[in-house]
Design a protein around this motif. Structure first.
Motif, PDB file in Angstrom:
ATOM      1  N   GLN A 171     -11.068  10.267 -37.871  1.00 32.29           N
ATOM      2  CA  GLN A 171     -10.856   9.542 -36.494  1.00 32.29           C
ATOM      3  C   GLN A 171     -12.061   9.609 -35.319  1.00 32.29           C
ATOM      4  N   ASP A 172     -12.756  10.754 -35.393  1.00 38.34           N
ATOM      5  CA  ASP A 172     -13.581  11.299 -34.234  1.00 38.34           C
ATOM      6  C   ASP A 172     -14.545  10.198 -34.049  1.00 38.34           C
ATOM      7  N   GLN A 173     -14.862   9.301 -34.676  1.00 43.62           N
ATOM      8  CA  GLN A 173     -15.728   8.380 -34.636  1.00 43.62           C
ATOM      9  C   GLN A 173     -15.139   6.952 -33.957  1.00 43.62           C
ATOM     10  N   LEU A 174     -13.920   7.040 -33.641  1.00 48.43           N
ATOM     11  CA  LEU A 174     -13.273   5.747 -33.345  1.00 48.43           C
ATOM     12  C   LEU A 174     -13.272   5.792 -31.615  1.00 48.43           C
ATOM     13  N   PRO A 175     -13.171   4.814 -31.025  1.00 49.38           N
ATOM     14  CA  PRO A 175     -12.841   4.705 -29.750  1.00 49.38           C
ATOM     15  C   PRO A 175     -11.534   5.496 -29.331  1.00 49.38           C
ATOM     16  N   LYS A 176     -11.454   5.769 -28.176  1.00 46.62           N
ATOM     17  CA  LYS A 176     -10.268   6.727 -27.640  1.00 46.62           C
ATOM     18  C   LYS A 176      -8.901   5.955 -28.036  1.00 46.62           C
ATOM     19  N   ALA A 177      -8.782   4.863 -27.838  1.00 42.25           N
ATOM     20  CA  ALA A 177      -7.565   4.196 -27.989  1.00 42.25           C
ATOM     21  C   ALA A 177      -7.124   4.033 -29.543  1.00 42.25           C
ATOM     22  N   GLN A 178      -8.027   3.644 -30.344  1.00 40.41           N
ATOM     23  CA  GLN A 178      -7.854   3.841 -31.626  1.00 40.41           C
ATOM     24  C   GLN A 178      -7.790   5.165 -32.238  1.00 40.41           C
ATOM     25  N   ARG A 179      -8.402   6.286 -31.637  1.00 39.12           N
ATOM     26  CA  ARG A 179      -8.052   7.638 -32.093  1.00 39.12           C
ATOM     27  C   ARG A 179      -6.744   8.053 -31.812  1.00 39.12           C
ATOM     28  N   GLU A 180      -5.982   7.775 -30.578  1.00 38.86           N
ATOM     29  CA  GLU A 180      -4.709   7.865 -30.168  1.00 38.86           C
ATOM     30  C   GLU A 180      -3.767   7.151 -31.154  1.00 38.86           C
ATOM     31  N   LEU A 181      -3.906   5.980 -31.688  1.00 36.31           N
ATOM     32  CA  LEU A 181      -3.244   5.408 -32.659  1.00 36.31           C
ATOM     33  C   LEU A 181      -3.243   6.218 -33.976  1.00 36.31           C
ATOM     34  N   VAL A 182      -4.247   6.527 -34.469  1.00 34.81           N
ATOM     35  CA  VAL A 182      -4.379   7.117 -35.779  1.00 34.81           C
ATOM     36  C   VAL A 182      -3.782   8.550 -35.468  1.00 34.81           C
ATOM     37  N   GLN A 183      -3.694   9.399 -34.569  1.00 33.31           N
ATOM     38  CA  GLN A 183      -2.961  10.469 -34.374  1.00 33.31           C
ATOM     39  C   GLN A 183      -1.408  10.151 -34.418  1.00 33.31           C
ATOM     40  N   GLN A 184      -1.274   8.987 -33.826  1.00 34.92           N
ATOM     41  CA  GLN A 184       0.484   8.656 -33.760  1.00 34.92           C
ATOM     42  C   GLN A 184       0.783   8.532 -35.103  1.00 34.92           C
ATOM     43  N   MET A 185      -0.051   7.618 -36.139  1.00 34.60           N
ATOM     44  CA  MET A 185       0.151   7.525 -37.164  1.00 34.60           C
ATOM     45  C   MET A 185       0.494   8.585 -38.237  1.00 34.60           C
ATOM     46  N   ALA A 186      -0.416   9.710 -37.868  1.00 33.52           N
ATOM     47  CA  ALA A 186      -0.444  10.958 -38.623  1.00 33.52           C
ATOM     48  C   ALA A 186       1.193  11.597 -38.328  1.00 33.52           C
ATOM     49  N   LYS A 187       1.431  11.419 -37.008  1.00 35.67           N
ATOM     50  CA  LYS A 187       2.746  12.082 -36.704  1.00 35.67           C
ATOM     51  C   LYS A 187       3.788  11.609 -37.445  1.00 35.67           C
TER      52      LYS A 187
END
Length: 228
Positions: A171-187
């Motif tokens: 996700q480090d290549q995604l925009p900030k909003a999408q990175r946060e969504l991915v991190q939430q999915m990881a949780k």
């Protein structure tokens, strides 16, 4: 007896509880047990020169270098078996090095809080650095979401994102909003690990990766539209 004057002893095991000083040097003394009414020649006592024996004390408490994912969490540096930190971690269902690294991946702040102020920052770094030397293996897992699927390694780090026919890098290549969504999915994947599927094969061998470089522009347009 050998040649009527010597004895050959092939294996000896010593139990020594007299001291915790690890000198590992011993001598063996022997004497003949004679009957009280023995009238023959007296056999003199004998003692060996000093020699070194293998010391197994403390081996069951040893740290592993590197640790394995299945090692109990007290195998990590600065976490003593049945000690304060060990009890705090197990109270939060962190039993193994894998459990420790998973929580660190998805919620480092929570893990640090569990260990508490009794663990200094320096000690925390030593424990964490030791844990990070663990060999993770090559297993990849899939957590399926409504908008995309996550590819995760064995400690819940995001290894890739799958959307339709596209397999994308972390996700480090995604925009900030999408990175946060991915991190939430990881949780969410961490909290529902029983719903995560093991994926056969390795991420870097996936032919879908090549599609990413061709359709990267298309992905960001499509992904942005879905997020609205």
């Amino acid at each position: 007896m050998k040649d009527s004057c010597s004895v050959v002893v092939r294996d000896l095991v010593f139990t020594d509880n007299s001291s915790w000083i690890r000198s590992r040097h011993f001598r063996v003394g022997v004497r003949v047990a004679q009957a009280s009414n023995y009238q023959g020649l007296r056999i003199k006592e004998a003692i060996t020169n000093r020699f070194i024996v293998k010391d197994h004390r403390g081996e069951s408490y040893k740290k592993h270098y590197p640790p394995s994912l299945t090692d109990e969490v007290w195998r990590l540096e600065k976490i003593g078996k049945d000690g304060t930190f060990h009890k705090r971690l197990t109270a939060e269902n962190i039993y193994t090095v894998e459990d420790f690294l998973k929580m660190h991946s998805v919620d480092q702040g929570r893990l640090r809080k569990i260990l508490g102020i009794g663990m200094s920052d320096r000690t925390w770094e030593m424990t964490l650095n030791h844990a990070k030397t663990c060999v993770l293996g090559e297993k990849i897992y899939v957590y399926r979401g409504l908008q995309c699927d996550l590819l995760l390694n064995s400690i819940c780090e995001v290894a890739g994102i799958v959307m339709g026919n596209l397999t994308l890098p972390p996700q480090d290549q995604l925009p900030k909003a999408q990175r946060e969504l991915v991190q939430q999915m990881a949780k969410e994947a961490y909290d529902h690990w029983d719903m995560v599927e093991e994926m056969s094969g390795m991420l870097e061998n996936s032919p879908l990766l090549s599609i990413f470089f061709t359709y990267i522009s298309f992905f960001f347009i499509s992904y942005h539209a879905l997020m609205k």
